[in-house]
Design a protein around this motif. Structure first.
Motif, PDB file in Angstrom:
ATOM      1  N   GLY A 135     113.045  -9.694 -28.865  1.00 37.37           N
ATOM      2  CA  GLY A 135     113.228 -11.010 -29.459  1.00 37.37           C
ATOM      3  C   GLY A 135     111.989 -11.876 -29.336  1.00 37.37           C
ATOM      4  N   HIS A 136     111.372 -11.848 -28.178  1.00 36.14           N
ATOM      5  CA  HIS A 136     110.160 -12.635 -27.934  1.00 36.14           C
ATOM      6  C   HIS A 136     109.060 -12.276 -28.939  1.00 36.14           C
ATOM      7  CE1 HIS A 136     107.168 -14.774 -25.471  1.00 36.14           C
ATOM      8  NE2 HIS A 136     106.361 -13.777 -25.785  1.00 36.14           N
ATOM      9  N   HIS A 137     108.876 -11.000 -29.168  1.00 36.51           N
ATOM     10  CA  HIS A 137     107.819 -10.556 -30.078  1.00 36.51           C
ATOM     11  C   HIS A 137     108.192 -10.744 -31.545  1.00 36.51           C
ATOM     12  CE1 HIS A 137     105.347  -8.971 -26.877  1.00 36.51           C
ATOM     13  NE2 HIS A 137     106.350  -8.248 -26.419  1.00 36.51           N
ATOM     14  N   VAL A 138     109.420 -10.428 -31.893  1.00 35.62           N
ATOM     15  CA  VAL A 138     109.832 -10.422 -33.299  1.00 35.62           C
ATOM     16  C   VAL A 138     109.969 -11.829 -33.885  1.00 35.62           C
ATOM     17  CG1 VAL A 138     111.777  -9.837 -34.817  1.00 35.62           C
ATOM     18  CG2 VAL A 138     110.867  -8.139 -33.241  1.00 35.62           C
ATOM     19  N   LEU A 139     110.388 -12.782 -33.074  1.00 30.49           N
ATOM     20  CA  LEU A 139     110.619 -14.136 -33.594  1.00 30.49           C
ATOM     21  C   LEU A 139     109.402 -14.776 -34.246  1.00 30.49           C
ATOM     22  CD1 LEU A 139     112.993 -15.756 -30.958  1.00 30.49           C
ATOM     23  CD2 LEU A 139     113.488 -15.207 -33.332  1.00 30.49           C
ATOM     24  N   VAL A 140     108.223 -14.331 -33.889  1.00 32.80           N
ATOM     25  CA  VAL A 140     107.014 -14.928 -34.474  1.00 32.80           C
ATOM     26  C   VAL A 140     106.351 -14.007 -35.496  1.00 32.80           C
ATOM     27  CG1 VAL A 140     106.580 -16.399 -32.477  1.00 32.80           C
ATOM     28  CG2 VAL A 140     105.588 -14.089 -32.548  1.00 32.80           C
ATOM     29  N   ALA A 179     106.617  -4.099 -26.024  1.00 33.86           N
ATOM     30  CA  ALA A 179     105.683  -4.275 -24.898  1.00 33.86           C
ATOM     31  C   ALA A 179     106.229  -5.242 -23.856  1.00 33.86           C
ATOM     32  CB  ALA A 179     104.338  -4.780 -25.417  1.00 33.86           C
ATOM     33  N   PRO A 180     105.986  -4.932 -22.584  1.00 32.46           N
ATOM     34  CA  PRO A 180     106.404  -5.853 -21.517  1.00 32.46           C
ATOM     35  C   PRO A 180     105.723  -7.211 -21.688  1.00 32.46           C
ATOM     36  CG  PRO A 180     105.741  -3.735 -20.607  1.00 32.46           C
ATOM     37  CD  PRO A 180     105.365  -3.720 -22.058  1.00 32.46           C
ATOM     38  N   LEU A 181     106.372  -8.232 -21.169  1.00 29.82           N
ATOM     39  CA  LEU A 181     105.820  -9.581 -21.185  1.00 29.82           C
ATOM     40  C   LEU A 181     105.137  -9.842 -19.848  1.00 29.82           C
ATOM     41  CD1 LEU A 181     108.949 -11.349 -22.723  1.00 29.82           C
ATOM     42  CD2 LEU A 181     106.908 -10.538 -23.918  1.00 29.82           C
ATOM     43  N   SER A 182     104.416 -10.928 -19.767  1.00 31.32           N
ATOM     44  CA  SER A 182     103.800 -11.284 -18.484  1.00 31.32           C
ATOM     45  C   SER A 182     104.907 -11.572 -17.477  1.00 31.32           C
ATOM     46  CB  SER A 182     102.894 -12.500 -18.649  1.00 31.32           C
ATOM     47  OG  SER A 182     103.657 -13.624 -19.033  1.00 31.32           O
ATOM     48  N   ALA A 183     104.589 -11.484 -16.204  1.00 30.08           N
ATOM     49  CA  ALA A 183     105.593 -11.629 -15.148  1.00 30.08           C
ATOM     50  C   ALA A 183     106.369 -12.939 -15.268  1.00 30.08           C
ATOM     51  CB  ALA A 183     104.935 -11.522 -13.783  1.00 30.08           C
ATOM     52  N   ASP A 184     105.717 -14.009 -15.650  1.00 25.38           N
ATOM     53  CA  ASP A 184     106.410 -15.293 -15.746  1.00 25.38           C
ATOM     54  C   ASP A 184     107.243 -15.429 -17.026  1.00 25.38           C
ATOM     55  OD1 ASP A 184     103.858 -15.406 -17.067  1.00 25.38           O
ATOM     56  OD2 ASP A 184     104.061 -17.574 -17.213  1.00 25.38           O
ATOM     57  N   GLU A 185     107.039 -14.530 -17.997  1.00 26.24           N
ATOM     58  CA  GLU A 185     107.803 -14.579 -19.249  1.00 26.24           C
ATOM     59  C   GLU A 185     108.958 -13.573 -19.290  1.00 26.24           C
ATOM     60  OE1 GLU A 185     104.861 -15.861 -22.808  1.00 26.24           O
ATOM     61  OE2 GLU A 185     104.495 -13.866 -21.971  1.00 26.24           O
ATOM     62  N   GLU A 186     108.912 -12.554 -18.472  1.00 27.53           N
ATOM     63  CA  GLU A 186     109.957 -11.512 -18.479  1.00 27.53           C
ATOM     64  C   GLU A 186     111.330 -12.111 -18.191  1.00 27.53           C
ATOM     65  OE1 GLU A 186     110.301  -8.506 -19.419  1.00 27.53           O
ATOM     66  OE2 GLU A 186     108.456  -7.405 -19.110  1.00 27.53           O
ATOM     67  N   TRP A 187     112.348 -11.512 -18.810  1.00 31.48           N
ATOM     68  CA  TRP A 187     113.717 -11.915 -18.546  1.00 31.48           C
ATOM     69  C   TRP A 187     114.105 -11.471 -17.156  1.00 31.48           C
ATOM     70  CZ3 TRP A 187     118.157  -9.293 -17.253  1.00 31.48           C
ATOM     71  CH2 TRP A 187     119.351 -10.028 -17.333  1.00 31.48           C
TER      72      TRP A 187
END
Length: 190
Positions: A135-140, A179-187
């Protein structure tokens, strides 16, 4: 069946859910309020209550197509599914191929990978982390925005997907969506 539903957006009615094992009971709409009331009063008797209120299951429309779904939607490669449908001269295959032709190739490839990887995940938290990344990647990305434009904003139902064909959606493209997100962005579960 999951791949067919994910790719086509087809919906199952109650009888179909019972037929394919998604539902354990079939209740007529008129019985739902009574079921909710009785279950809220006796939550330890759910199985018996549903059994008592279950109605005769109508014939499930999907029954006649399960063999076709199993045949044409068996691959986890979108191109293989499209080729199998294209190679068949039945009306059913043509209809499903036409339906898939309206979908974002990127989204279809993401859905297939999501189903494959999700089946191997060990926990709900792993699945949620994966969903959040996607979702994080696809929304943009273009296809999400274009789909919103075509279906909700302009309502012209004529999206211009980019990449426009399944062959143009590379494995690297899809890898970036997962792809994984940065540590502060991960769910993280609460």
């Amino acid at each position: 069946l999951g791949q067919f539903l994910a790719l086509t957006g087809a919906r199952l009615n109650g009888a179909e859910c019972k037929e394919v094992g998604i539902a354990t009971h079939y209740l007529e709409s008129e019985a739902l309020e009574e079921a909710k009331q009785r279950i809220s009063e006796n939550p330890d008797r759910i199985e018996g209550i549903l059994g008592q209120l279950s109605g005769k299951v109508p014939e499930a429309r999907i029954t006649n197509n399960l063999d076709k779904i199993d045949k044409f939607f068996a691959s986890d490669r979108f191109e293989d599914i499209l080729a199998a449908l294209e190679a068949d001269d039945s009306d059913w295959a043509a209809k499903e191929r036409d339906t898939l032709g309206t979908k974002s190739p990127q989204t279809c490839k993401v859905a297939l990978r999501q189903l494959k990887e999700g089946a191997a995940m060990e926990s709900f938290a792993d699945e949620m982390r994966n969903e959040y990344r996607i979702g994080h990647h696809v929304l943009v990305m273009h296809d999400f925005l274009e789909g919103v434009r075509a279906l909700i904003v302009d309502k012209d139902n004529d999206p211009k997907w980019n990449p426009p064909t399944p062959e143009d959606v590379s494995a690297e493209w899809i890898d970036n969506i997962f792809a994984p997100l940065s540590a502060d962005e991960e769910w993280k579960p609460l």
